[in-house]
Motif scaffolding. Structure first.
Motif, PDB file in Angstrom:
ATOM      1  N   CYS A  80       0.857  -1.190   0.000  1.00 40.13           N
ATOM      2  CA  CYS A  80       0.000   0.000   0.000  1.00 40.13           C
ATOM      3  C   CYS A  80       0.894   1.241   0.000  1.00 40.13           C
ATOM      4  O   CYS A  80       1.779   1.363   0.846  1.00 40.13           O
ATOM      5  N   CYS A  83       0.060   3.430   3.753  1.00 39.84           N
ATOM      6  CA  CYS A  83       0.516   2.905   5.049  1.00 39.84           C
ATOM      7  C   CYS A  83       1.719   1.979   4.908  1.00 39.84           C
ATOM      8  O   CYS A  83       2.259   1.508   5.912  1.00 39.84           O
ATOM      9  N   PHE A  87      -0.518  -6.370   1.418  1.00 42.12           N
ATOM     10  CA  PHE A  87      -1.834  -6.998   1.355  1.00 42.12           C
ATOM     11  C   PHE A  87      -1.882  -7.880   0.122  1.00 42.12           C
ATOM     12  O   PHE A  87      -1.057  -7.746  -0.790  1.00 42.12           O
ATOM     13  N   GLN A  95      -6.229  -3.228  -7.705  1.00 41.18           N
ATOM     14  CA  GLN A  95      -6.369  -2.697  -6.353  1.00 41.18           C
ATOM     15  C   GLN A  95      -5.030  -2.113  -5.931  1.00 41.18           C
ATOM     16  O   GLN A  95      -4.016  -2.799  -5.937  1.00 41.18           O
ATOM     17  N   TYR A  97      -4.729   0.256  -3.010  1.00 39.90           N
ATOM     18  CA  TYR A  97      -4.675   0.523  -1.580  1.00 39.90           C
ATOM     19  C   TYR A  97      -5.228  -0.675  -0.808  1.00 39.90           C
ATOM     20  O   TYR A  97      -6.069  -1.418  -1.300  1.00 39.90           O
ATOM     21  N   CYS A  98      -4.775  -0.816   0.430  1.00 37.87           N
ATOM     22  CA  CYS A  98      -5.164  -1.984   1.224  1.00 37.87           C
ATOM     23  C   CYS A  98      -6.564  -1.851   1.815  1.00 37.87           C
ATOM     24  O   CYS A  98      -7.192  -2.842   2.137  1.00 37.87           O
ATOM     25  N   SER A  99      -7.053  -0.621   1.972  1.00 37.76           N
ATOM     26  CA  SER A  99      -8.362  -0.431   2.604  1.00 37.76           C
ATOM     27  C   SER A  99      -9.001   0.851   2.090  1.00 37.76           C
ATOM     28  O   SER A  99      -8.330   1.709   1.512  1.00 37.76           O
ATOM     29  N   PRO A 100     -10.310   1.020   2.305  1.00 40.67           N
ATOM     30  CA  PRO A 100     -10.961   2.271   1.912  1.00 40.67           C
ATOM     31  C   PRO A 100     -10.401   3.486   2.655  1.00 40.67           C
ATOM     32  O   PRO A 100     -10.384   4.588   2.113  1.00 40.67           O
ATOM     33  N   THR A 101      -9.916   3.297   3.889  1.00 37.97           N
ATOM     34  CA  THR A 101      -9.338   4.412   4.645  1.00 37.97           C
ATOM     35  C   THR A 101      -8.094   4.932   3.942  1.00 37.97           C
ATOM     36  O   THR A 101      -7.912   6.153   3.799  1.00 37.97           O
ATOM     37  N   CYS A 102      -7.216   4.030   3.497  1.00 45.49           N
ATOM     38  CA  CYS A 102      -6.012   4.458   2.781  1.00 45.49           C
ATOM     39  C   CYS A 102      -6.371   5.108   1.452  1.00 45.49           C
ATOM     40  O   CYS A 102      -5.709   6.064   1.029  1.00 45.49           O
ATOM     41  N   ARG A 103      -7.409   4.618   0.793  1.00 44.02           N
ATOM     42  CA  ARG A 103      -7.835   5.238  -0.468  1.00 44.02           C
ATOM     43  C   ARG A 103      -8.331   6.660  -0.231  1.00 44.02           C
ATOM     44  O   ARG A 103      -8.011   7.584  -0.983  1.00 44.02           O
TER      45      ARG A 103
END
Length: 196
Positions: A80, A83, A87, A95, A97-103
Motif C-alpha cells: 500500500c 501505510c 496486502f 487494487q 490501496y489496502c483499505s478504503p481508509t487508505c484510499r
C-alpha cells in the motif's frame, strides 16, 4: 453529400452533411459489427475455446472467471503506498490501496497537493491544512432508571434513547381537556363522555 461505405467500398449519398450515417445499408452495418471468430486458451482450465463476442473475453466461462478472481494461488502480494503495509489482491483486479481508509487518505493528499500547486501558480497563500478533529465530548452520565428526583413533576418520564427527562402532555391535561365533547347537530347521536 457523397460518402464511402467502409464495409463494401461503395459510394452513397446522405441527405445532409450533419447526417451520422456511416454505412450504405443495414446489411453492411450488421456485417461490420460481427467479430471474426478467434481461438483462445482459458488461463484457468487450459481448455481451448472459440469466441467472436469480444476481443477482451479471456475466460471460457463465468465459473473460470470467478475462480480466477477468488483463487488463493492467483493472489499477489502488493504494498500500500499510504501505510506501506502489504496486502494480497487478485492478479486480475486493479487494487492499489489496502483499505478504503487508505484510499480516502490518498484522495485527500492529492486534493491538498492540487490546491497547493494552484495557490503556488496564482501566487496566493496555500490553504491551511485541516486540524485533526478532537474526539467528541462524552455525554453526561445517565441517571439510573429507578431513581427519581422527589421535586420532579410526576408527568415527566425519561427518554428511552438519551435518558433525559421529557414531559408527557397527556398526563398534564385534565380528563375533560383530553377528551373534549363535540356537540352534534343530529339529535339521535349522543356524544361520548367520560363517566366518573
Amino acid at each position: 453529400m457523397a460518402r464511402r461505405c467502409p464495409a463494401c467500398e461503395t459510394t452513397f449519398t446522405v441527405a445532409h452533411h450533419t447526417s451520422r450515417q456511416v454505412y450504405c445499408s443495414p446489411t453492411c452495418r450488421t456485417a461490420s459489427r460481427q467479430h471474426t471468430p478467434v481461438q483462445r486458451v482459458c488461463p484457468v482450465c487450459q481448455n481451448e475455446f472459440t469466441t467472436d463476442v469480444s476481443p477482451r473475453l479471456v475466460f471460457c466461462s463465468a465459473e473460470c472467471r470467478l475462480k480466477a478472481r477468488t483463487d488463493k494461488d492467483r493472489l499477489e502480494q502488493r504494498s500500500c503506498p499510504i501505510c506501506e503495509g502489504s496486502f494480497e489482491a487478485p492478479a486480475t483486479v486493479r487494487q492499489i490501496y489496502c483499505s478504503p481508509t487508505c484510499r480516502q487518505d490518498a484522495n485527500r493528499q492529492r486534493g491538498q497537493a492540487r490546491d497547493e500547486d494552484r495557490a503556488h501558480r496564482l501566487g496566493e497563500k496555500p490553504p491551511a491544512r485541516p486540524v485533526a478533529k478532537l474526539p467528541p465530548a462524552r455525554p453526561a452520565p445517565r441517571q439510573q432508571p429507578g431513581v427519581r428526583d422527589p421535586l420532579e413533576p410526576t408527568a415527566t418520564r425519561n427518554c428511552p434513547h438519551c435518558d433525559q427527562p421529557i414531559t408527557i402532555v397527556a398526563l398534564l391535561a385534565t380528563p375533560e381537556a383530553a377528551r373534549p365533547s363535540i356537540t352534534s347537530r343530529i339529535p339521535d347521536i349522543t356524544p361520548l363522555r367520560r363517566t366518573p
